[in-house]
Design a protein around this motif. Structure first.
Motif, PDB file in Angstrom:
ATOM      1  N   ILE A 212       0.823  -1.222   0.000  1.00  0.00           N
ATOM      2  CA  ILE A 212       0.000   0.000   0.000  1.00  0.00           C
ATOM      3  C   ILE A 212       0.850   1.263   0.000  1.00  0.00           C
ATOM      4  O   ILE A 212       0.349   2.363   0.215  1.00  0.00           O
ATOM      5  N   GLY A 213       2.169   1.131  -0.195  1.00  0.00           N
ATOM      6  CA  GLY A 213       3.106   2.242   0.068  1.00  0.00           C
ATOM      7  C   GLY A 213       2.789   3.542  -0.640  1.00  0.00           C
ATOM      8  O   GLY A 213       3.156   4.615  -0.156  1.00  0.00           O
ATOM      9  N   LYS A 214       2.095   3.469  -1.770  1.00  0.00           N
ATOM     10  CA  LYS A 214       1.873   4.703  -2.528  1.00  0.00           C
ATOM     11  C   LYS A 214       0.847   5.624  -1.872  1.00  0.00           C
ATOM     12  O   LYS A 214       0.552   6.696  -2.394  1.00  0.00           O
ATOM     13  N   SER A 215       0.293   5.215  -0.734  1.00  0.00           N
ATOM     14  CA  SER A 215      -0.545   6.149   0.028  1.00  0.00           C
ATOM     15  C   SER A 215       0.329   7.104   0.852  1.00  0.00           C
ATOM     16  O   SER A 215      -0.185   8.039   1.459  1.00  0.00           O
ATOM     17  N   PHE A 216       1.640   6.834   0.911  1.00  0.00           N
ATOM     18  CA  PHE A 216       2.559   7.687   1.680  1.00  0.00           C
ATOM     19  C   PHE A 216       3.530   8.393   0.734  1.00  0.00           C
ATOM     20  O   PHE A 216       3.861   7.864  -0.323  1.00  0.00           O
ATOM     21  N   LYS A 217       3.977   9.572   1.160  1.00  0.00           N
ATOM     22  CA  LYS A 217       4.827  10.373   0.266  1.00  0.00           C
ATOM     23  C   LYS A 217       6.230   9.773   0.129  1.00  0.00           C
ATOM     24  O   LYS A 217       6.757   9.657  -0.972  1.00  0.00           O
ATOM     25  N   VAL A 218       6.842   9.420   1.266  1.00  0.00           N
ATOM     26  CA  VAL A 218       8.197   8.847   1.207  1.00  0.00           C
ATOM     27  C   VAL A 218       8.063   7.334   1.336  1.00  0.00           C
ATOM     28  O   VAL A 218       7.677   6.819   2.383  1.00  0.00           O
ATOM     29  N   THR A 219       8.399   6.616   0.267  1.00  0.00           N
ATOM     30  CA  THR A 219       8.196   5.168   0.279  1.00  0.00           C
ATOM     31  C   THR A 219       9.201   4.458  -0.618  1.00  0.00           C
ATOM     32  O   THR A 219       9.664   5.018  -1.602  1.00  0.00           O
ATOM     33  N   SER A 220       9.473   3.211  -0.234  1.00  0.00           N
ATOM     34  CA  SER A 220      10.346   2.378  -1.070  1.00  0.00           C
ATOM     35  C   SER A 220       9.517   1.663  -2.143  1.00  0.00           C
ATOM     36  O   SER A 220      10.069   0.978  -2.986  1.00  0.00           O
ATOM     37  N   ASN A 221       8.204   1.811  -2.086  1.00  0.00           N
ATOM     38  CA  ASN A 221       7.323   1.063  -2.990  1.00  0.00           C
ATOM     39  C   ASN A 221       7.210   1.759  -4.340  1.00  0.00           C
ATOM     40  O   ASN A 221       7.330   2.971  -4.433  1.00  0.00           O
ATOM     41  N   SER A 222       6.892   0.979  -5.378  1.00  0.00           N
ATOM     42  CA  SER A 222       6.790   1.578  -6.707  1.00  0.00           C
ATOM     43  C   SER A 222       5.329   1.814  -7.086  1.00  0.00           C
ATOM     44  O   SER A 222       4.418   1.543  -6.301  1.00  0.00           O
ATOM     45  N   TRP A 223       5.102   2.325  -8.309  1.00  0.00           N
ATOM     46  CA  TRP A 223       3.801   2.936  -8.658  1.00  0.00           C
ATOM     47  C   TRP A 223       2.594   2.039  -8.454  1.00  0.00           C
ATOM     48  O   TRP A 223       1.500   2.510  -8.175  1.00  0.00           O
ATOM     49  N   VAL A 259      15.004  10.761  -5.469  1.00  0.00           N
ATOM     50  CA  VAL A 259      15.078   9.330  -5.135  1.00  0.00           C
ATOM     51  C   VAL A 259      14.779   9.076  -3.657  1.00  0.00           C
ATOM     52  O   VAL A 259      14.969   7.975  -3.154  1.00  0.00           O
ATOM     53  N   LYS A 260      14.283  10.093  -2.971  1.00  0.00           N
ATOM     54  CA  LYS A 260      14.011   9.972  -1.540  1.00  0.00           C
ATOM     55  C   LYS A 260      13.064   8.792  -1.291  1.00  0.00           C
ATOM     56  O   LYS A 260      12.018   8.688  -1.933  1.00  0.00           O
ATOM     57  N   GLY A 261      13.448   7.904  -0.395  1.00  0.00           N
ATOM     58  CA  GLY A 261      12.596   6.763  -0.051  1.00  0.00           C
ATOM     59  C   GLY A 261      13.096   5.445  -0.635  1.00  0.00           C
ATOM     60  O   GLY A 261      12.761   4.385  -0.119  1.00  0.00           O
ATOM     61  N   ILE A 262      13.887   5.496  -1.706  1.00  0.00           N
ATOM     62  CA  ILE A 262      14.360   4.235  -2.312  1.00  0.00           C
ATOM     63  C   ILE A 262      15.155   3.434  -1.274  1.00  0.00           C
ATOM     64  O   ILE A 262      15.970   3.979  -0.523  1.00  0.00           O
ATOM     65  N   LEU A 263      14.922   2.125  -1.271  1.00  0.00           N
ATOM     66  CA  LEU A 263      15.452   1.300  -0.187  1.00  0.00           C
ATOM     67  C   LEU A 263      16.974   1.124  -0.194  1.00  0.00           C
ATOM     68  O   LEU A 263      17.579   0.969  -1.252  1.00  0.00           O
TER      69      LEU A 263
END
Ligand code: FAD
Length: 631
Positions: A212-223, A259-263
């Motif tokens: 569900i990461g795309k509900s947050f601004k800074v996330t390691s998840n993709s689109w 790239v902020k959030g990338i793991l």
């Protein structure tokens, strides 16, 4: 009626990550005609991004490891809120699933004597993660896809058509599930490239849609991680469990902003990397909580000794479970000891020779060089917390993955319960294999039990769903989906993020309510042929629902545990440990929340812990039930 392509299958698996592929392989092996549907390209799923490894108590590096120790670590990591049956099945079956993957062709890194090598990760007592450098997920997906092709080749030889029994529908998004009375009967979606609508008539659906990461601004998840599976489950009458538990991984990139959030994989710390603040202090020693104090080193010498001699040293505090490390980094930055770009320093350069870093962490080296112009063999990385994983998910039966709605199953990140309030690194990849297989089997058995009787698809329901899907294309002056998405992400990040407070969560719920009115009026310019604005407009429905489910549960749980930290309720409460929060939808589409008693641990599982430890989590009236052996 809108033009809709129709297909008929025994089992439809939504998602082509590790859980979806493993479920589909199982359903096909049970003789069921199976479809795999994937919103993204085939081969592009979160699973492919997984770096560190898959946790399984093979005992190759340390013979002391076994399923009981893995189970114990998983329960400790989840702060004893895990579904105990799921945690047990996972720990027992993970080794078999990893060996099966090897048998299907996965080339894991090896120990000196030729067995599957295992690496250290946070919260795992022993080196336990089977891995392929820092590209484990890629090898897992490659192997599972190869197995799919193998099955298709067998069907080509036997039936003259490779897709007769197992077919992949790539770049196809499912938007609605359809029911016949209480039972599931189909799934509706659209093909991203052409915009055509497609209806799958099927008695059984396995949700394997990931996070569900795309509900947050800074996330390691993709689109594509917009919580579609969570929302589909809610909208068709199933329930979600413990959605307040969202994992903020401690180490995401913080710079440059694009790239902020990338793991940044936990393997960096597993392989010796340490965290320092702007004062060059290795600060994690100050953040070991009481419940873990006896297991973690108190000095740098003791911590460093653990890497070569784990029998005689305690673990470095950098390898505490992720929730602890993320909160510690958050505090360092907030108190002014952060790095120039608002993170802390992660240093592997001064800890390992350059050639070893290049060999063990090739993707990390490439990622930092390409994206931030940082050479991790020579200088430290800057890192900070990023939204990474959701522990909450569809409430399922541990053995079969069955959700509350007959015919609906779920596995992988979209399913809840297994990881309690906090997932240990490496436990997701093994979860996908164990519960993907079980959900595929569960769906196949459900179809067999129907004995040829298939719930019909109600054409009116399908038509209504199709109209809703097309609606944003007809609202030329509708709300802009990109602006709405950005507001939703900002709301969740600032008001329901890593540190939460009651009044702020209420503010978030209010903001989400207002956003809901606007999402109902969302529009998309252009036609239905490859139109990302339209796709996002549809995804917003899921993201909004998931965001509300997270916020409602976060407000209800008045304690701090794992991935849920309430500044206004800082401690863990033994009373709350006995409660799951279950969410479902009312008939008029509102999120309803209720409390459910957590299943008790079986006596033989309780015996794996000592009484002193359990006393930190359990209520006084639970403790007398702890068997004497645990005392
Ligand atoms: P995914 O692999 O996320 O696949 C979801 C699938 O569902 C995709 O095919 C997607 O297109 C599809 N989908 C979604 N919505 C729809 C829809 N509406 N219609 C049709 N299809 C849909 N875990 C570990 O255990 N070890 C690690 O080392 C590790 N490293 C990680 C590194 C990164 C950068 C990230 C982001 C995660 C990492 N994780 C790791 C977590 C782990 O990778 C994920 O939890 C796991 O891969 C999820 O697998 P899944 O099969 O549930 O879903």
């Amino acid at each position: 009626m809108s033009e809709i392509k129709r297909h008929t299958y025994d089992v439809v698996v939504i998602g082509a990550g590790g859980a979806g592929l493993r479920a589909a392989i199982e359903a096909r092996e049970q003789g069921k005609k199976t479809a795999i549907i994937s919103k993204s390209l085939f081969g592009k799923a979160h699973t492919v991004m997984a770096e560190g490894g898959a946790a399984a108590a093979l005992g190759n590096v340390n013979p002391g490891d076994n399923w009981q120790v893995h189970f114990r670590d998983t329960m400790r990591g989840g702060k004893f809120l895990n579904n105990p049956r799921m945690a047990e099945l996972h720990a027992r079956e993970a080794p078999e699933r990893i060996l099966e993957l090897e048998y299907w062709g996965a080339l894991f890194d090896r120990t000196a004597d030729g067995r599957i090598s295992q690496r250290n990760f946070g919260g795992h007592e022993y080196a336990r993660l089977a891995h392929v450098g820092d590209r484990t997920g890629l090898e897992m997906i490659r192997t599972l896809q190869q197995r799919v092709v193998q099955l298709q080749q067998a069907d080509a030889a036997e039936l003259g058509d490779p897709e007769a029994m197992l077919k992949v529908f790539a770049e196809t998004t499912v938007t609605d599930l359809i029911k016949d009375g209480e039972r599931l009967s189909g799934a509706l979606g659209y093909i991203r490239e052409t915009g055509e609508l497609v209806l799958f008539e099927t008695p059984a659906v396995v949700l394997a849609t990931g996070g569900i990461g795309k509900s947050f601004k800074v996330t390691s998840n993709s689109w594509e991680y917009t919580g579609d599976g969570h929302a589909l489950a809610l909208r068709c009458g199933a329930s979600l469990v413990n959605m307040e538990f969202v994992q903020f991984h401690p180490t995401g990139m913080v710079w440059p902003p694009s790239v902020k959030g990338i793991l940044v994989t936990e393997s960096v710390r597993g392989d010796g990397g340490v965290l320092r603040n702007a004062e060059n202090e290795r600060f994690m020693f100050r953040y070991v909580p009481d419940v873990f104090r006896s297991q973690y080193a108190e000095t740098e010498a003791e911590a460093d000794g653990w890497y070569s001699d784990p029998e005689n040293h305690r673990r470095p505090p950098e390898l505490l479970p992720r929730d602890e490390v993320a909160r510690a980094i958050n505090t360092e930055v907030k108190e002014g000891r952060g790095s120039p770009h608002g993170g802390v320093f992660l240093d592997i350069a001064s800890r390992l020779p350059a050639d070893q870093i290049m060999r063990k962490l090739p993707s990390m080296h490439h990622q930092f060089k390409e994206l931030a112009d940082v050479d991790i063999t020579a200088e430290p990385m800057e890192v900070g917390p990023t939204c990474h994983y959701v522990m909450g998910g569809v409430e399922v039966d541990a053995a079969t993955g069955a959700a509350l709605v007959p015919g609906l199953f779920a596995a992988g990140e979209v399913a809840g319960g297994m990881h309690g309030s906090n997932r240990l690194g490496g436990n997701s990849l093994s979860d996908l294999l164990v519960f993907g297989r079980r959900a595929g089997l569960g769906a196949a058995e459900y179809v067999t039990e129907l004995d040829g009787e298939r719930p019909p698809v109600d054409p009116e329901q399908a038509e209504r769903a199709a109209e809703q899907v097309l609606a944003p294309l007809e609202r030329e002056d509708g709300e802009n989906p990109y602006a709405l998405h950005s507001e939703l992400q900002q709301t969740m990040n600032t008001l329901v993020g890593i540190i939460r407070r009651g009044p702020e969560i209420e503010q978030a719920l209010d903001a989400l309510h207002k956003l809901g009115d606007r999402v109902a009026r969302v529009g998309a310019e252009g036609g239905s042929v490859y139109n990302p604005g339209w796709h996002l407009a549809l995804d917003l429905r899921s993201m909004l629902l998931v965001a509300e489910a997270i916020a409602r549960a976060a407000l209800e749980r008045e304690e701090s545990r794992g991935g849920h930290t309430r500044d206004d309720f800082p401690g863990m409460s033994p009373e709350w440990r006995r409660i799951n929060l279950i969410e479902s939808l009312t008939k008029d589409g509102r999120v309803r929340l209720r409390r459910q008693r957590v299943d008790a641990l079986r006596p033989d599982l309780l015996e794996l812990f000592d009484r002193e430890e359990l006393a930190k989590y359990f209520t006084d009236d639970e403790l007398p039930a702890v068997p004497a052996a645990a005392v």
